[in-house]
Motif scaffolding. Structure first.
Motif, PDB file in Angstrom:
ATOM      1  N   PHE A  35       0.832  -1.203   0.000  1.00 28.16           N
ATOM      2  CA  PHE A  35       0.000   0.000   0.000  1.00 28.16           C
ATOM      3  C   PHE A  35       0.865   1.251   0.000  1.00 28.16           C
ATOM      4  CE2 PHE A  35      -2.930  -3.044   2.004  1.00 28.16           C
ATOM      5  CZ  PHE A  35      -4.066  -2.810   1.245  1.00 28.16           C
ATOM      6  N   GLU A  36       0.383   2.292  -0.686  1.00 29.16           N
ATOM      7  CA  GLU A  36       0.926   3.625  -0.503  1.00 29.16           C
ATOM      8  C   GLU A  36       0.115   4.236   0.640  1.00 29.16           C
ATOM      9  OE1 GLU A  36       0.959   6.079  -3.982  1.00 29.16           O
ATOM     10  OE2 GLU A  36       1.511   7.868  -2.843  1.00 29.16           O
ATOM     11  N   VAL A  37       0.798   4.567   1.734  1.00 27.50           N
ATOM     12  CA  VAL A  37       0.097   5.006   2.939  1.00 27.50           C
ATOM     13  C   VAL A  37      -0.088   6.526   2.894  1.00 27.50           C
ATOM     14  CG1 VAL A  37       0.122   5.009   5.462  1.00 27.50           C
ATOM     15  CG2 VAL A  37       1.110   3.074   4.194  1.00 27.50           C
ATOM     16  N   ILE A  38      -1.329   6.963   3.095  1.00 23.72           N
ATOM     17  CA  ILE A  38      -1.663   8.379   3.107  1.00 23.72           C
ATOM     18  C   ILE A  38      -2.214   8.707   4.485  1.00 23.72           C
ATOM     19  CG2 ILE A  38      -2.966  10.231   1.971  1.00 23.72           C
ATOM     20  CD1 ILE A  38      -1.339   8.777  -0.062  1.00 23.72           C
ATOM     21  N   GLY A  39      -1.774   9.826   5.043  1.00 20.95           N
ATOM     22  CA  GLY A  39      -2.255  10.199   6.375  1.00 20.95           C
ATOM     23  C   GLY A  39      -2.138  11.688   6.592  1.00 20.95           C
ATOM     24  N   PRO A  40      -2.532  12.149   7.791  1.00 23.06           N
ATOM     25  CA  PRO A  40      -2.535  13.583   8.073  1.00 23.06           C
ATOM     26  C   PRO A  40      -1.131  14.115   8.350  1.00 23.06           C
ATOM     27  CG  PRO A  40      -3.211  12.356  10.010  1.00 23.06           C
ATOM     28  CD  PRO A  40      -3.039  11.343   8.920  1.00 23.06           C
ATOM     29  N   ARG A  41      -0.868  15.316   7.853  1.00 21.55           N
ATOM     30  CA  ARG A  41       0.399  16.000   8.110  1.00 21.55           C
ATOM     31  C   ARG A  41       0.116  17.486   8.273  1.00 21.55           C
ATOM     32  NH1 ARG A  41       5.088  13.402   4.419  1.00 21.55           N
ATOM     33  NH2 ARG A  41       6.236  14.843   5.707  1.00 21.55           N
ATOM     34  N   ALA A  42       0.884  18.138   9.119  1.00 22.98           N
ATOM     35  CA  ALA A  42       0.756  19.593   9.268  1.00 22.98           C
ATOM     36  C   ALA A  42       1.651  20.245   8.230  1.00 22.98           C
ATOM     37  CB  ALA A  42       1.167  20.011  10.679  1.00 22.98           C
ATOM     38  N   ARG A  43       1.038  20.989   7.307  1.00 20.91           N
ATOM     39  CA  ARG A  43       1.817  21.613   6.243  1.00 20.91           C
ATOM     40  C   ARG A  43       1.100  22.866   5.770  1.00 20.91           C
ATOM     41  NH1 ARG A  43       2.138  17.915   1.516  1.00 20.91           N
ATOM     42  NH2 ARG A  43       0.526  19.242   0.673  1.00 20.91           N
ATOM     43  N   ILE A  47      -3.849  21.012   8.393  1.00 16.07           N
ATOM     44  CA  ILE A  47      -3.696  19.557   8.389  1.00 16.07           C
ATOM     45  C   ILE A  47      -4.146  19.077   7.012  1.00 16.07           C
ATOM     46  CG2 ILE A  47      -4.360  17.369   9.432  1.00 16.07           C
ATOM     47  CD1 ILE A  47      -2.861  19.167  11.382  1.00 16.07           C
ATOM     48  N   VAL A  48      -3.210  18.476   6.280  1.00 13.58           N
ATOM     49  CA  VAL A  48      -3.513  17.988   4.935  1.00 13.58           C
ATOM     50  C   VAL A  48      -3.243  16.483   4.893  1.00 13.58           C
ATOM     51  CG1 VAL A  48      -2.966  20.200   3.857  1.00 13.58           C
ATOM     52  CG2 VAL A  48      -1.161  18.481   4.104  1.00 13.58           C
ATOM     53  N   TYR A  49      -3.735  15.826   3.865  1.00 13.17           N
ATOM     54  CA  TYR A  49      -3.493  14.394   3.690  1.00 13.17           C
ATOM     55  C   TYR A  49      -2.415  14.209   2.628  1.00 13.17           C
ATOM     56  CZ  TYR A  49      -7.985  13.920   6.130  1.00 13.17           C
ATOM     57  OH  TYR A  49      -9.000  13.992   7.049  1.00 13.17           O
ATOM     58  N   ASP A  50      -1.383  13.433   2.998  1.00 12.07           N
ATOM     59  CA  ASP A  50      -0.263  13.259   2.085  1.00 12.07           C
ATOM     60  C   ASP A  50       0.424  11.935   2.387  1.00 12.07           C
ATOM     61  OD1 ASP A  50       1.577  13.774   0.119  1.00 12.07           O
ATOM     62  OD2 ASP A  50       2.239  15.696   0.928  1.00 12.07           O
ATOM     63  N   ARG A  51       1.402  11.590   1.588  1.00  8.90           N
ATOM     64  CA  ARG A  51       2.171  10.352   1.763  1.00  8.90           C
ATOM     65  C   ARG A  51       2.762  10.304   3.171  1.00  8.90           C
ATOM     66  NH1 ARG A  51       5.586   6.994  -1.689  1.00  8.90           N
ATOM     67  NH2 ARG A  51       5.734   5.116  -0.403  1.00  8.90           N
ATOM     68  N   LEU A  52       2.671   9.142   3.815  1.00  9.31           N
ATOM     69  CA  LEU A  52       3.118   9.003   5.200  1.00  9.31           C
ATOM     70  C   LEU A  52       4.040   7.793   5.300  1.00  9.31           C
ATOM     71  CD1 LEU A  52       2.333  10.314   8.007  1.00  9.31           C
ATOM     72  CD2 LEU A  52       0.736   8.417   8.254  1.00  9.31           C
ATOM     73  N   ARG A  53       5.241   8.004   5.861  1.00 13.83           N
ATOM     74  CA  ARG A  53       6.176   6.891   6.044  1.00 13.83           C
ATOM     75  C   ARG A  53       6.511   6.663   7.513  1.00 13.83           C
ATOM     76  NH1 ARG A  53       7.822   9.754   1.632  1.00 13.83           N
ATOM     77  NH2 ARG A  53       7.976   8.637  -0.355  1.00 13.83           N
ATOM     78  N   ILE A  55       5.802   7.801  11.801  1.00 14.46           N
ATOM     79  CA  ILE A  55       4.840   8.435  12.717  1.00 14.46           C
ATOM     80  C   ILE A  55       5.308   9.837  13.109  1.00 14.46           C
ATOM     81  CG2 ILE A  55       3.738   6.376  13.639  1.00 14.46           C
ATOM     82  CD1 ILE A  55       5.515   6.538  16.058  1.00 14.46           C
ATOM     83  N   GLU A  56       6.594  10.110  12.967  1.00 10.81           N
ATOM     84  CA  GLU A  56       7.082  11.465  13.268  1.00 10.81           C
ATOM     85  C   GLU A  56       6.485  12.495  12.303  1.00 10.81           C
ATOM     86  OE1 GLU A  56       9.125   8.815  12.909  1.00 10.81           O
ATOM     87  OE2 GLU A  56       9.577   8.522  15.038  1.00 10.81           O
ATOM     88  N   GLU A  57       5.965  12.034  11.160  1.00 17.75           N
ATOM     89  CA  GLU A  57       5.364  12.966  10.194  1.00 17.75           C
ATOM     90  C   GLU A  57       3.933  13.340  10.569  1.00 17.75           C
ATOM     91  OE1 GLU A  57       7.778  11.398   6.234  1.00 17.75           O
ATOM     92  OE2 GLU A  57       5.926  10.397   6.828  1.00 17.75           O
TER      93      GLU A  57
END
Ligand code: SF4
Ligand code: SF4
Length: 394
Positions: A35-43, A47-53, A55-57
């Protein structure tokens, strides 16, 4: 996928605890499954949804402050990873992309050959899907896959997706999912659901599997059984969120209220503020309208058809041989709101609104769908004669 520590069938519907660091194991397991993992990030201040690798992201310690036409991030007093409501992004952008080529044609000696688009290259895993967003995805499932003519691109992305839901621990200032009965607890439509439990020295997640695939993934993670106190703590999180919604919507009789009042003076009043900018439809997780453009290369060797998001707020959207059917802002706002809250029920069997509040937050002038519905309800006698349908009235 990691080796199962517990029989997956035991975990389906059961509640277990996952310590905070092991959320990385979940991300890694999803990636290992392709899976390509997508999750929340502060940017960019949201808070937007983007590629997640890693948990620090995740947006640790951030929350959002929202009101009509207002959005901002603030620091929380703790390091919660999911301590915000929803931002400008929704999962719509991944399942129903803003721009998508439908087909390409190439010239051959005997004419043109149509080449359909290939299947998506990767399967997507969404981490952090809220209850209202699960309902929004279910609504788009009905739109794109529920009829005789399925959208093959959407169907491929949707059927391949893995969904990790989050029970909301924070209600936004414009949230009203409790009124729409779409949240804040995730009831169905997920592979895994988590509730973040944080306080004192504690920081872990109460996990629940909602599918065989979710149970199989959970079985390989370092979980431990949840006790009654853990389950009660998770229930308290959701109850607290339900009690702190920033907005409410009275849905009793709302469908007929709107359909019976196409000439209510409130439509003129809201039109005097509305910019017809279409922001509300872009951020709405259920709005699905599109247009297509055709392109050819200068040599006449290739052509393609591309689909783009469109909006009932644009003049072009209702253009029919010689003019726009909905030429006024009044007719466009009325079309959007009555479709969303009333005609949608005739079309798809549910409201088109899940109470996420995005259209209120991201409206540049702070127009509030809950306030507009309340204003019409407050004075239903005002010019309440039913005159045909609100479709097509300028
Ligand atoms: S109409 Fe507004 S509140 Fe309802 S689902 Fe769309 S963006 Fe969310
Ligand atoms: S209601 Fe607000 S966001 Fe929607 S078109 Fe009008 S001004 Fe733009």
């Amino acid at each position: 996928m990691p080796e199962p520590r517990t029989q997956p069938s035991v975990l389906l519907g059961a509640r277990v605890l996952l310590p905070r660091p092991a959320l990385q194991d979940l991300i890694d397991a999803l990636a290992a499954c392709g899976f390509e993992v997508i999750g929340p990030r502060a940017r960019d201040g949201a808070i937007v949804y983007d590629r997640l690798r890693r948990i620090e992201e995740l947006p640790a310690g951030w929350t959002d402050r929202q009101d009509g036409g207002t959005y901002g991030l603030e620091r929380r007093s703790d390091a919660a990873l999911f301590g915000y409501a929803v931002g400008p992004h929704s999962w719509k952008q991944f399942l129903h992309p803003p721009q998508e080529r439908l087909w390409r044609a190439r010239r051959r000696e005997d004419g043109f050959a149509i080449e359909p688009e290939p299947a998506p290259p990767s399967r997507l895993a969404f981490i952090g899907v809220r209850a209202c967003e699960l309902h929004a995805i279910a609504i788009q499932d009905r739109v794109f896959m529920g009829g005789a003519h399925k959208d093959t691109g959407y169907e491929a992305r949707r059927r391949g997706a893995f969904v990790v839901a989050v029970n909301c621990g924070t209600a936004g200032g414009t949230c009203f999912c409790a009124s729409m009965e779409t949240g804040p607890r995730a009831e169905a439509g997920f592979d895994l659901a988590l509730t973040e439990l944080i306080g004192g020295t504690r920081h872990d997640f109460l996990m629940e599997a909602g599918s065989e695939a979710g149970a199989a993934l959970l079985a390989g993670l370092p979980t431990r059984p949840a006790g009654a106190a853990d389950i009660a703590a998770a229930e308290a999180v959701v109850a607290r969120t339900a009690a702190s919604m920033g907005r409410t919507m009275d849905t009793v009789g709302l469908k007929s209220l709107l359909q019976d009042h196409p000439e209510h003076p409130r439509w003129d009043e809201v039109a005097s503020r509305c910019l017809a900018c279409a922001n509300c439809t872009m951020v709405c997780p259920t709005c699905f309208c599109t247009t297509v453009t055709d392109h050819t290369d200068l040599a006449g060797q290739e052509a393609e058809r591309v689909r783009h998001w469109d909006s009932c707020f644009t003049a072009d959207f209702s253009y029919i041989h010689g003019g726009s059917v909905r030429s006024s802002t009044k007719s466009r706002y009325r079309q959007w709101m009555t479709h969303k809250l009333a005609h949608w029920i005739d079309q798809f069997g549910t409201s088109g609104c899940v109470g996420c509040g995005r259209c209120i937050t991201w409206c540049p002038v702070g127009i509030d769908i809950t306030a507009e519905a309340a204003a019409i309800r407050a004075d239903p006698a005002a010019h309440g004669t039913k005159r045909g349908t609100s479709h097509g009235n300028p």
